[in-house]
Design an enzyme around this catalytic site. Structure first.
Site, PDB file in Angstrom:
ATOM      1  N   SER A 140       0.817  -1.226   0.000  1.00 15.86           N
ATOM      2  CA  SER A 140       0.000   0.000   0.000  1.00 15.86           C
ATOM      3  C   SER A 140       0.852   1.279   0.000  1.00 15.86           C
ATOM      4  O   SER A 140       0.511   2.228  -0.729  1.00 15.86           O
ATOM      5  CB  SER A 140      -1.002  -0.003   1.164  1.00 15.86           C
ATOM      6  OG  SER A 140      -0.377  -0.312   2.385  1.00 15.86           O
ATOM      7  N   ASP A 150      -5.317  -1.071   8.065  1.00 13.32           N
ATOM      8  CA  ASP A 150      -5.182  -2.413   7.472  1.00 13.32           C
ATOM      9  C   ASP A 150      -4.507  -3.388   8.446  1.00 13.32           C
ATOM     10  O   ASP A 150      -3.433  -3.912   8.170  1.00 13.32           O
ATOM     11  CB  ASP A 150      -4.351  -2.262   6.175  1.00 13.32           C
ATOM     12  CG  ASP A 150      -4.208  -3.569   5.413  1.00 13.32           C
ATOM     13  OD1 ASP A 150      -5.044  -4.478   5.622  1.00 13.32           O
ATOM     14  OD2 ASP A 150      -3.258  -3.678   4.614  1.00 13.32           O
TER      15      ASP A 150
HETATM   16  C1  LIG Z   1      -1.969  -6.576   6.498  1.00 12.46           C
HETATM   17  S1  LIG Z   1      -0.326  -6.067   6.830  1.00 12.46           S
HETATM   18  C2  LIG Z   1      -0.181  -4.541   5.998  1.00 12.46           C
HETATM   19  C3  LIG Z   1      -0.189  -4.601   4.506  1.00 12.46           C
HETATM   20  C4  LIG Z   1      -0.070  -3.267   3.813  1.00 12.46           C
HETATM   21  N1  LIG Z   1      -0.989  -2.269   4.340  1.00 12.46           N
HETATM   22  C5  LIG Z   1      -0.318  -3.401   2.327  1.00 12.46           C
HETATM   23  O1  LIG Z   1      -1.479  -3.309   1.887  1.00 12.46           O
HETATM   24  O2  LIG Z   1       0.632  -3.586   1.579  1.00 12.46           O
HETATM   25  C6  LIG Z   1      -0.412  -5.568   8.501  1.00 12.46           C
HETATM   26  C7  LIG Z   1       0.909  -5.028   9.059  1.00 12.46           C
HETATM   27  O3  LIG Z   1       0.658  -4.378  10.304  1.00 12.46           O
HETATM   28  C8  LIG Z   1       1.788  -4.550  11.152  1.00 12.46           C
HETATM   29  N2  LIG Z   1       1.286  -4.230  12.504  1.00 12.46           N
HETATM   30  C9  LIG Z   1       0.612  -5.005  13.376  1.00 12.46           C
HETATM   31  N3  LIG Z   1       0.230  -4.304  14.453  1.00 12.46           N
HETATM   32  C10 LIG Z   1       0.645  -3.031  14.243  1.00 12.46           C
HETATM   33  C11 LIG Z   1       0.501  -1.809  14.982  1.00 12.46           C
HETATM   34  N4  LIG Z   1      -0.153  -1.773  16.143  1.00 12.46           N
HETATM   35  N5  LIG Z   1       1.040  -0.678  14.462  1.00 12.46           N
HETATM   36  C12 LIG Z   1       1.680  -0.705  13.260  1.00 12.46           C
HETATM   37  N6  LIG Z   1       1.863  -1.825  12.517  1.00 12.46           N
HETATM   38  C13 LIG Z   1       1.337  -2.971  13.004  1.00 12.46           C
HETATM   39  C14 LIG Z   1       2.209  -5.976  10.882  1.00 12.46           C
HETATM   40  O4  LIG Z   1       3.562  -6.184  11.246  1.00 12.46           O
HETATM   41  C15 LIG Z   1       1.959  -6.099   9.369  1.00 12.46           C
HETATM   42  O5  LIG Z   1       3.114  -5.825   8.641  1.00 12.46           O
END
Ligand SMILES: C[S@@+](CC[C@H](N)C(=O)[O-])C[C@H]1O[C@@H](n2cnc3c(N)ncnc32)[C@H](O)[C@@H]1O
Length: 277
Positions: A99, A163
């Site tokens: 993203s 996300d």
């Molecule tokens: C579904 S993936 C994101 C994919 C990305 N948005 C895309 O579409 O390419 C979710 C990400 O959130 C991170 N994550 C989990 N909890 C989080 C938090 N509280 N704050 C920031 N990042 C977090 C995880 O390590 C993971 O890499």
């Protein structure tokens, strides 16, 4: 400790839906000259090599971007999306943008990106890809807290992509409470929230809470491989958009119908207004 890694899922049908919607929202917002701020609360690594062991363990991109790669003619929204993927990886599907990459590709020098990622390896890759860009701020901080601290942005125009991985079951409720807090501070912001259908009762709970949130102008775009929830794993996915571009449903409908046909005989797509004006 976080175990979710997006590298195992990059380019799957959930990413196709999420990133197609993202591209359409940004293209619409960029029609005006005024700068915008893009927040990515859960940014991931930003770019994924599809030739790695991780990407090919379950090769989810086969049932995602790959289904569209060779199509001669696509509905406009899917064509716009595929153009962005081609800009990232060229004519051969050997990599897939995350993203932040889509946003950085479309945004202009006057716009800003705020990216939050907690996983140390993904965060390092994010920093490596975007850290040198003047208009990008990467934070190794909790995206929930950071987004709340930074809205409203000084630009007064912004999109927040939320996300999470839904690894933690409480995230189904947390996402609604969080967006209510954000919306209280920045009511004119555009919010795009991704959700999976892996545990249908929890997804129904999330949608009920969103409908009764008191927030107006909410649209839900959903795509599923089957409505039979006895199938194991993720059977569908959706995006909830608050303050959507007026033409989002119109431009997404043919795209979702087209993609659902490629996804298989039981696949479906729905666009529903969760809250009106
Ligand atoms: C579904 S993936 C994101 C994919 C990305 N948005 C895309 O579409 O390419 C979710 C990400 O959130 C991170 N994550 C989990 N909890 C989080 C938090 N509280 N704050 C920031 N990042 C977090 C995880 O390590 C993971 O890499």
């Amino acid at each position: 400790m976080l175990s979710y890694r997006h590298a195992f899922h990059a380019g799957n049908y959930a990413d196709v839906l999420k990133h197609t919607v993202l591209v359409q929202i940004l293209r619409y917002m960029l029609q005006k000259d005024k700068p915008i701020c893009y927040f990515d609360t859960h940014a991931g690594a930003g770019f994924y090599d599809l030739t790695t062991e991780e990407a090919n363990k379950t090769a989810e991109y086969h049932r995602g971007i790959e289904l569209l790669w060779q199509e001669r003619s696509l509905p406009q929204a899917l064509d716009d999306y595929r153009e962005c993927v081609k800009a990232a990886c060229g004519e051969h599907l050997t990599a897939y943008p995350g993203s932040p990459w889509f946003a950085q590709h479309l945004l202009r020098p006057q716009d800003r990106l705020v990216l939050c990622e907690l996983h140390p390896a993904d965060r390092a890759q994010l920093e490596q890809t975007f850290g040198a860009s003047k208009n990008v701020q990467c934070y190794a901080e909790d995206g929930w807290q950071k987004s709340l601290a930074l809205v409203p942005p000084p630009e007064r125009r912004g999109l927040v992509l939320i996300d999470p991985s839904y690894e933690l079951k409480e995230e189904y409720g947390k996402v609604v409470e969080h967006v209510k807090q954000l919306h209280r501070k920045f009511a004119t912001g555009v919010y795009a929230i991704w959700y999976p259908i892996a545990d249908p009762e929890r997804t129904a709970f999330l949608l009920r809470r969103m409908r009764s949130s008191g927030i107006k102008r909410i649209v839900q775009l959903e795509l599923g491989v089957t409505r039979d929830h006895r199938e194991a794993g993720m059977t569908g996915t959706g995006m909830i958009v608050i303050n959507p571009p007026w033409n989002l449903a119109e431009v997404m409908q043919p795209a979702l119908e087209f993609f659902a046909r490629r996804l298989g005989p039981y696949a479906y797509s729905d666009i529903v207004e969760l809250a009106g004006e």
